[in-house]
Design an enzyme around this catalytic site. Structure first.
Site, mmCIF file in Angstrom:
data_model
loop_
_atom_site.group_PDB
_atom_site.id
_atom_site.type_symbol
_atom_site.label_atom_id
_atom_site.label_comp_id
_atom_site.label_asym_id
_atom_site.label_seq_id
_atom_site.Cartn_x
_atom_site.Cartn_y
_atom_site.Cartn_z
ATOM 1 N N ASN A 1 9.234 -25.350 -16.520
ATOM 2 C CA ASN A 1 8.090 -25.094 -17.467
ATOM 3 C C ASN A 1 7.289 -24.226 -17.002
ATOM 4 O O ASN A 1 6.642 -25.790 -16.157
ATOM 5 C CB ASN A 1 8.022 -26.225 -18.299
ATOM 6 C CG ASN A 1 6.616 -25.815 -19.299
ATOM 7 O OD1 ASN A 1 5.655 -25.421 -18.959
ATOM 8 N ND2 ASN A 1 7.051 -25.872 -21.258
ATOM 9 N N HIS B 1 9.983 -33.553 -21.622
ATOM 10 C CA HIS B 1 9.170 -33.943 -21.866
ATOM 11 C C HIS B 1 8.579 -34.980 -20.771
ATOM 12 O O HIS B 1 9.009 -36.306 -21.054
ATOM 13 C CB HIS B 1 8.808 -34.031 -23.043
ATOM 14 C CG HIS B 1 7.040 -33.936 -23.903
ATOM 15 N ND1 HIS B 1 6.634 -34.994 -23.087
ATOM 16 C CD2 HIS B 1 6.452 -32.908 -24.303
ATOM 17 C CE1 HIS B 1 4.972 -34.833 -23.944
ATOM 18 N NE2 HIS B 1 5.069 -33.002 -23.986
ATOM 19 N N THR C 1 2.808 -31.422 -27.138
ATOM 20 C CA THR C 1 3.699 -31.980 -27.672
ATOM 21 C C THR C 1 3.890 -32.849 -27.880
ATOM 22 O O THR C 1 4.440 -33.357 -27.316
ATOM 23 C CB THR C 1 5.106 -30.556 -27.644
ATOM 24 O OG1 THR C 1 4.802 -29.234 -26.899
ATOM 25 C CG2 THR C 1 5.940 -30.522 -28.352
ATOM 26 N N HIS D 1 5.766 -21.675 -23.303
ATOM 27 C CA HIS D 1 4.912 -22.412 -24.707
ATOM 28 C C HIS D 1 3.835 -21.115 -24.976
ATOM 29 O O HIS D 1 3.439 -21.569 -24.416
ATOM 30 C CB HIS D 1 4.722 -23.727 -24.902
ATOM 31 C CG HIS D 1 4.538 -23.921 -26.230
ATOM 32 N ND1 HIS D 1 4.215 -25.044 -26.380
ATOM 33 C CD2 HIS D 1 4.282 -23.289 -27.209
ATOM 34 C CE1 HIS D 1 4.062 -25.568 -27.428
ATOM 35 N NE2 HIS D 1 3.813 -24.541 -28.434
ATOM 36 N N HIS E 1 1.661 -24.850 -16.833
ATOM 37 C CA HIS E 1 0.384 -25.118 -16.070
ATOM 38 C C HIS E 1 0.537 -24.625 -15.530
ATOM 39 O O HIS E 1 -0.924 -24.517 -14.461
ATOM 40 C CB HIS E 1 0.849 -26.811 -16.451
ATOM 41 C CG HIS E 1 0.757 -27.192 -17.334
ATOM 42 N ND1 HIS E 1 -0.655 -27.082 -18.690
ATOM 43 C CD2 HIS E 1 1.471 -27.527 -18.017
ATOM 44 C CE1 HIS E 1 0.574 -27.840 -19.648
ATOM 45 N NE2 HIS E 1 1.277 -28.915 -19.485
ATOM 46 N N GLU F 1 9.182 -21.370 -25.899
ATOM 47 C CA GLU F 1 8.460 -22.523 -26.738
ATOM 48 C C GLU F 1 7.410 -21.834 -28.183
ATOM 49 O O GLU F 1 6.161 -21.127 -27.526
ATOM 50 C CB GLU F 1 8.102 -23.377 -26.224
ATOM 51 C CG GLU F 1 9.455 -24.372 -25.614
ATOM 52 C CD GLU F 1 8.101 -25.379 -24.864
ATOM 53 O OE1 GLU F 1 7.621 -25.692 -25.027
ATOM 54 O OE2 GLU F 1 8.672 -26.277 -23.789
ATOM 55 N N GLU G 1 16.939 -29.875 -28.411
ATOM 56 C CA GLU G 1 15.833 -30.766 -27.331
ATOM 57 C C GLU G 1 15.887 -31.912 -27.213
ATOM 58 O O GLU G 1 15.126 -31.829 -28.283
ATOM 59 C CB GLU G 1 15.317 -30.222 -27.091
ATOM 60 C CG GLU G 1 14.570 -30.456 -25.573
ATOM 61 C CD GLU G 1 14.303 -29.190 -25.139
ATOM 62 O OE1 GLU G 1 14.201 -27.852 -24.704
ATOM 63 O OE2 GLU G 1 12.979 -30.076 -23.828
ATOM 64 N N ARG H 1 -3.663 -21.499 -24.693
ATOM 65 C CA ARG H 1 -4.578 -21.872 -24.475
ATOM 66 C C ARG H 1 -3.828 -21.910 -22.725
ATOM 67 O O ARG H 1 -4.680 -21.759 -22.143
ATOM 68 C CB ARG H 1 -4.904 -23.789 -24.826
ATOM 69 C CG ARG H 1 -3.668 -24.627 -24.908
ATOM 70 C CD ARG H 1 -3.815 -25.641 -25.251
ATOM 71 N NE ARG H 1 -4.263 -26.055 -26.060
ATOM 72 C CZ ARG H 1 -3.262 -27.481 -26.794
ATOM 73 N NH1 ARG H 1 -3.167 -27.836 -26.197
ATOM 74 N NH2 ARG H 1 -3.659 -27.490 -27.907
ATOM 75 N N ARG I 1 1.778 -20.618 -27.493
ATOM 76 C CA ARG I 1 0.583 -21.523 -28.870
ATOM 77 C C ARG I 1 -0.374 -20.662 -29.331
ATOM 78 O O ARG I 1 -1.083 -19.979 -28.897
ATOM 79 C CB ARG I 1 -0.606 -22.997 -27.455
ATOM 80 C CG ARG I 1 0.450 -24.224 -27.657
ATOM 81 C CD ARG I 1 -0.415 -24.813 -26.881
ATOM 82 N NE ARG I 1 0.628 -26.405 -26.699
ATOM 83 C CZ ARG I 1 0.040 -27.488 -28.014
ATOM 84 N NH1 ARG I 1 -0.168 -27.469 -29.050
ATOM 85 N NH2 ARG I 1 1.324 -28.545 -27.153
HETATM 86 N N1 PXP Z 1 10.455 -29.107 -23.968
HETATM 87 C C1 PXP Z 1 9.353 -28.960 -24.384
HETATM 88 C C2 PXP Z 1 10.569 -28.586 -25.804
HETATM 89 C C3 PXP Z 1 8.551 -29.201 -24.323
HETATM 90 O O1 PXP Z 1 7.201 -28.649 -25.371
HETATM 91 C C4 PXP Z 1 7.446 -28.857 -23.214
HETATM 92 C C5 PXP Z 1 6.546 -29.408 -23.052
HETATM 93 O O2 PXP Z 1 5.570 -28.219 -23.192
HETATM 94 C C6 PXP Z 1 8.754 -30.027 -22.613
HETATM 95 C C7 PXP Z 1 9.805 -29.689 -23.020
HETATM 96 C C8 PXP Z 1 8.027 -29.734 -20.621
HETATM 97 O O3 PXP Z 1 7.541 -31.163 -21.039
HETATM 98 P P1 PXP Z 1 6.376 -31.785 -19.489
HETATM 99 O O4 PXP Z 1 5.433 -30.611 -19.396
HETATM 100 O O5 PXP Z 1 5.467 -32.870 -19.533
HETATM 101 O O6 PXP Z 1 7.655 -31.403 -18.694
#
Ligand code: PXP
Length: 270
Positions: free
Chosen positions: A18, A206, A112, A54, A21, A81, A162, A60, A56
């Site tokens: 992901n 997550h 999330t 993601h 960031h 996402e 998930e 952001r 949003r």
């Molecule tokens: N899976 C989903 C559905 C999420 O919303 C997120 C966070 O955006 C992640 C995985 C990844 O989480 P993290 O950034 O904490 O590794």
């Protein structure tokens, strides 16, 4: 028609990186640096099986243009996402990413916070699952590891769930090896087994880190982990490619030796 579930290399346990960031840091100053696409390409060369982003409502981190570029310019499958809104559905249908993961979204949250209410939100979610699936997009629902949510996901016709690993990771980080962490891990194990029994492909994510991932990777019926914040944060110190390579190695070691990874049920042995 639903596309094949894996477009990356065939593996027992796929890693979706992901890159939200990277965009967060870019947006802190505006302009184009650091470029999420560059991160996606590095992730590919480091062994990621997919990219997750993601979009949003408040944009952001990822922007509409990022999603367009990620679909059009990278080789790896994109897992988009998004919240179940008309705006996001139109974007997904326009860009047709490999997969969409439907997530709950609150403006006020920093991330999330919990899973979708697939059980209570059936009427809202049903047309999203149907329209995305009809467009050939693999749909997953981001849910808490709870039996009613799994059953609801199966009833909705989503091929993938998930599981939200946030509660487990928080419990682990507060105090590894405690009953609370073990209880959360057990909920995830039970949910993964139930997903398989219901015929659902099961993913998780997550809050996962080098420390928290081994017992999760050891759950044999999980086929994909999505990891973001930790990898991007750790990349500041160790570089993105080495960090992703190390995460893959930790996941693979845990999959190969589940007992040693805490997969046998006793977290304190790690
Ligand atoms: N899976 C989903 C559905 C999420 O919303 C997120 C966070 O955006 C992640 C995985 C990844 O989480 P993290 O950034 O904490 O590794």
């Amino acid at each position: 028609m639903t596309p094949p579930l894996a477009r990356g290399p065939a593996r027992d346990l796929r890693l979706g990186v992901n890159i939200d960031h990277v965009a967060t840091i870019r947006n802190a100053r505006g302009g184009g640096h650091p470029d999420p696409l560059r991160a996606a390409r590095l992730a590919a060369s480091a062994g990621a099986d997919g990219i997750t982003a993601h979009l949003r409502e408040d944009r952001r981190h990822m922007t509409d243009r990022d999603i367009e570029r990620l679909v059009g310019e990278i080789e790896l499958p994109l897992n988009l996402e998004m919240a179940a809104t008309a705006e996001m559905l139109a974007i997904a249908l326009r860009h047709r990413p490999h997969a969409v993961c439907l997530v709950p979204e609150k403006r006020s949250e920093v991330t999330t916070e919990g899973g979708l209410d697939a059980a209570g939100g059936r009427l809202l979610l049903e047309p999203f699952v149907a329209e995305l699936s009809a467009a050939g997009i693999r749909v997953s629902l981001f849910i808490d590891p709870a039996p009613d949510q799994l059953e609801a996901a199966a009833r909705l016709g989503a091929p993938v769930v998930e599981l939200h690993t946030g509660a487990y990771c928080e419990a682990w980080l507060e105090q590894a090896g405690t009953r609370a962490a073990e209880r959360e891990l057990e909920r995830l194990r039970v949910a993964a087994a139930e997903a398989e029994a219901l015929g659902l492909e099961c993913h998780a994510g997550h809050g996962l880190t080098f420390e928290t991932v081994p017992p999760i990777a050891a759950i044999a019926t999980l086929v994909e982990l999505n990891i973001g914040h930790f990898l991007i944060g750790e990349a500041i110190f160790g570089g993105l490619e080495p960090t992703i390579r190390r995460m893959r190695a930790v996941m693979e070691a845990a999959r190969a030796a589940p007992q040693a990874a805490g997969g046998g049920g006793d977290l304190t042995r790690r």
